[in-house]
Design an enzyme around this catalytic site. Structure first.
Site, PDB file in Angstrom:
ATOM      1  N   ASP A  26       0.787  -1.247   0.016  1.00  0.00           N
ATOM      2  CA  ASP A  26      -0.241   0.056  -0.082  1.00  0.00           C
ATOM      3  C   ASP A  26       0.992   1.064   0.043  1.00  0.00           C
ATOM      4  O   ASP A  26       2.067   1.083   0.620  1.00  0.00           O
ATOM      5  CB  ASP A  26      -0.716  -0.055   1.394  1.00  0.00           C
ATOM      6  CG  ASP A  26      -1.955   1.141   1.416  1.00  0.00           C
ATOM      7  OD1 ASP A  26      -3.077   0.610   1.187  1.00  0.00           O
ATOM      8  OD2 ASP A  26      -1.672   2.197   1.210  1.00  0.00           O
ATOM      9  N   LEU A  27       0.298   2.222  -0.669  1.00  0.00           N
ATOM     10  CA  LEU A  27       1.347   3.511  -0.677  1.00  0.00           C
ATOM     11  C   LEU A  27       1.339   3.981   0.864  1.00  0.00           C
ATOM     12  O   LEU A  27       2.467   4.859   0.881  1.00  0.00           O
ATOM     13  CB  LEU A  27       0.305   4.527  -1.305  1.00  0.00           C
ATOM     14  CG  LEU A  27       0.527   4.489  -2.858  1.00  0.00           C
ATOM     15  CD1 LEU A  27      -0.317   5.506  -3.526  1.00  0.00           C
ATOM     16  CD2 LEU A  27       1.893   4.583  -3.412  1.00  0.00           C
ATOM     17  N   HIS A  66     -11.926  14.916 -14.528  1.00  0.00           N
ATOM     18  CA  HIS A  66     -12.923  15.206 -13.435  1.00  0.00           C
ATOM     19  C   HIS A  66     -12.751  16.204 -12.197  1.00  0.00           C
ATOM     20  O   HIS A  66     -13.243  16.670 -11.687  1.00  0.00           O
ATOM     21  CB  HIS A  66     -13.494  13.925 -12.936  1.00  0.00           C
ATOM     22  CG  HIS A  66     -14.093  13.073 -13.854  1.00  0.00           C
ATOM     23  ND1 HIS A  66     -15.493  13.169 -14.344  1.00  0.00           N
ATOM     24  CD2 HIS A  66     -13.805  11.891 -14.351  1.00  0.00           C
ATOM     25  CE1 HIS A  66     -15.810  12.251 -15.109  1.00  0.00           C
ATOM     26  NE2 HIS A  66     -14.706  11.521 -15.199  1.00  0.00           N
ATOM     27  N   TYR A 121     -13.988  12.348  -5.989  1.00  0.00           N
ATOM     28  CA  TYR A 121     -12.687  11.672  -6.834  1.00  0.00           C
ATOM     29  C   TYR A 121     -12.211  12.852  -7.649  1.00  0.00           C
ATOM     30  O   TYR A 121     -10.855  13.039  -7.517  1.00  0.00           O
ATOM     31  CB  TYR A 121     -13.579  10.616  -7.887  1.00  0.00           C
ATOM     32  CG  TYR A 121     -12.230  10.340  -8.979  1.00  0.00           C
ATOM     33  CD1 TYR A 121     -11.295   9.586  -8.723  1.00  0.00           C
ATOM     34  CD2 TYR A 121     -12.727  10.559 -10.323  1.00  0.00           C
ATOM     35  CE1 TYR A 121     -10.566   9.385  -9.529  1.00  0.00           C
ATOM     36  CE2 TYR A 121     -12.122  10.379 -11.183  1.00  0.00           C
ATOM     37  CZ  TYR A 121     -10.800   9.737 -11.135  1.00  0.00           C
ATOM     38  OH  TYR A 121     -10.178   9.114 -12.253  1.00  0.00           O
ATOM     39  N   LYS A 124      -8.327  14.491  -7.475  1.00  0.00           N
ATOM     40  CA  LYS A 124      -7.459  15.061  -8.540  1.00  0.00           C
ATOM     41  C   LYS A 124      -6.909  16.409  -8.568  1.00  0.00           C
ATOM     42  O   LYS A 124      -5.822  16.664  -8.990  1.00  0.00           O
ATOM     43  CB  LYS A 124      -8.121  14.652  -9.845  1.00  0.00           C
ATOM     44  CG  LYS A 124      -8.224  13.230 -10.014  1.00  0.00           C
ATOM     45  CD  LYS A 124      -7.136  12.395 -10.077  1.00  0.00           C
ATOM     46  CE  LYS A 124      -7.358  10.785 -10.195  1.00  0.00           C
ATOM     47  NZ  LYS A 124      -5.891  10.174  -9.809  1.00  0.00           N
TER      48      LYS A 124
HETATM   49  C1  15L Z   1     -11.865   8.841 -15.175  1.00  0.00           C
HETATM   50  O1  15L Z   1     -11.294   9.543 -14.515  1.00  0.00           O
HETATM   51  C2  15L Z   1     -12.229   7.588 -14.668  1.00  0.00           C
HETATM   52  O2  15L Z   1     -11.329   6.771 -14.014  1.00  0.00           O
HETATM   53  C3  15L Z   1     -12.712   6.377 -15.805  1.00  0.00           C
HETATM   54  O3  15L Z   1     -13.310   5.488 -15.219  1.00  0.00           O
HETATM   55  C4  15L Z   1     -13.775   7.311 -17.023  1.00  0.00           C
HETATM   56  O4  15L Z   1     -15.057   7.556 -16.194  1.00  0.00           O
HETATM   57  C5  15L Z   1     -13.156   8.560 -17.321  1.00  0.00           C
HETATM   58  O5  15L Z   1     -12.585   9.429 -16.184  1.00  0.00           O
HETATM   59  C6  15L Z   1     -14.355   9.513 -18.150  1.00  0.00           C
HETATM   60  O6  15L Z   1     -14.487  10.595 -17.863  1.00  0.00           O
HETATM   61  O7  15L Z   1     -14.531   8.917 -19.281  1.00  0.00           O
END
Ligand code: 15L
Length: 262
Positions: free
Chosen positions: A50-51, A112, A138, A142
């Site tokens: 694990d990180l 995202h 999520y 990022k």
């Molecule tokens: C992402 O960041 C996801 O990891 C991937 O599963 C997709 O959903 C992708 O973006 C996307 O926006 O198509």
């Protein structure tokens, strides 16, 4: 290439993108050291940890020139899980790289991070300096990774590149992907450019193929030397015949993040 890193630590090596990069990156001359929570089959140099295992991570950095950081939860999840894997995990990765004197980190960000940005009314290209606008926890993680990459570039002089990856897949999986697709071959080309291209401080690039209907500006990626070859348009006729055009008010189209904004 004189400036090309030799030993690259690949985190998330057992994941969807990591698996394809393990196949494709060695042809560019890299030696890969793989790191993942899951076993990475068939790899001579693989660390299963694990990180947040500080000892394993410090050992993994030994002799490493550059890191490609893909590890983490790849979609929406409860905040506590995102906090542990994507936020704390990414911090630990960066700090272990700093302590080991690693020169460059290529950080997997995502579209995202800007997912709640509305698409331009004329469906034009979104510029590379679009401010962060996460669509999920999520996406927020990022944004954190991008800001951490900026901090570690400014404070510690590490060359950092964040890849705002679109939709990585062997083939575009829907109408949105006609604009957002990143093919495996182009992903390897992009990572190679991010490992070798001229970087000063933190650089953000979008990660998509040479899609005719591209949603994002690739100028910063091209400045690193990225020359995409694939185009989702090759699949357009078939996809449109099967799925039809999406209505403009569908979130798949209205916001950059597509279904993540629902
Ligand atoms: C992402 O960041 C996801 O990891 C991937 O599963 C997709 O959903 C992708 O973006 C996307 O926006 O198509």
């Amino acid at each position: 290439m004189a400036n090309q890193p030799h030993l690259v630590l690949l985190t998330g090596a057992a994941g969807r993108i990591g698996t394809r990069l393990r196949e494709l990156l060695p042809a560019y001359g890299y030696r890969l050291r793989c790191f993942d929570r899951l076993p990475v089959p068939g790899e001579p140099e693989a660390i299963t940890a694990d990180l947040r295992d500080a000892e394993a991570l410090a050992g993994a950095m030994d002799g490493v020139d550059a890191v490609v950081h893909l590890a983490g939860i790849p979609g929406e999840a409860p905040f506590a899980d995102i906090l542990a894997a994507n936020i704390d995990g990414t911090y630990r990765l960066f700090d272990a790289a700093r302590a080991a004197g690693v020169r460059r980190i290529v950080n997997a960000s995502s579209n995202h991070a800007v997912g709640f940005t509305e698409r331009p009314a004329d469906a034009g290209i979104v510029p590379v300096d679009t401010p962060q606008r996460p669509d999920t926890y999520y996406g927020l993680s990022k944004c954190f990774g991008e800001n951490l990459a900026s901090l570690y570039a400014d404070r510690h002089g590490i060359e950092t590149v964040s890849l705002r990856i679109g939709s990585f897949a062997d083939e575009p999986g829907g109408i949105r992907a006609l604009g957002t697709w990143l093919s495996p071959g182009d992903c390897a080309r992009l990572v190679h450019a991010a490992l070798t291209g001229p970087v000063s401080g933190h650089t953000i690039v979008y990660g998509i193929s040479a899609n005719t209907r591209a949603w994002w500006d690739l100028s910063t990626a091209r400045a690193l030397g990225y020359q995409p070859r694939d185009d989702a348009e090759d699949f357009a006729e078939e996809l449109l015949a099967k799925l039809g055009e999406l209505p403009a008010d569908d979130p798949e189209y209205r916001y950059l993040g597509g279904r993540f904004t629902r």
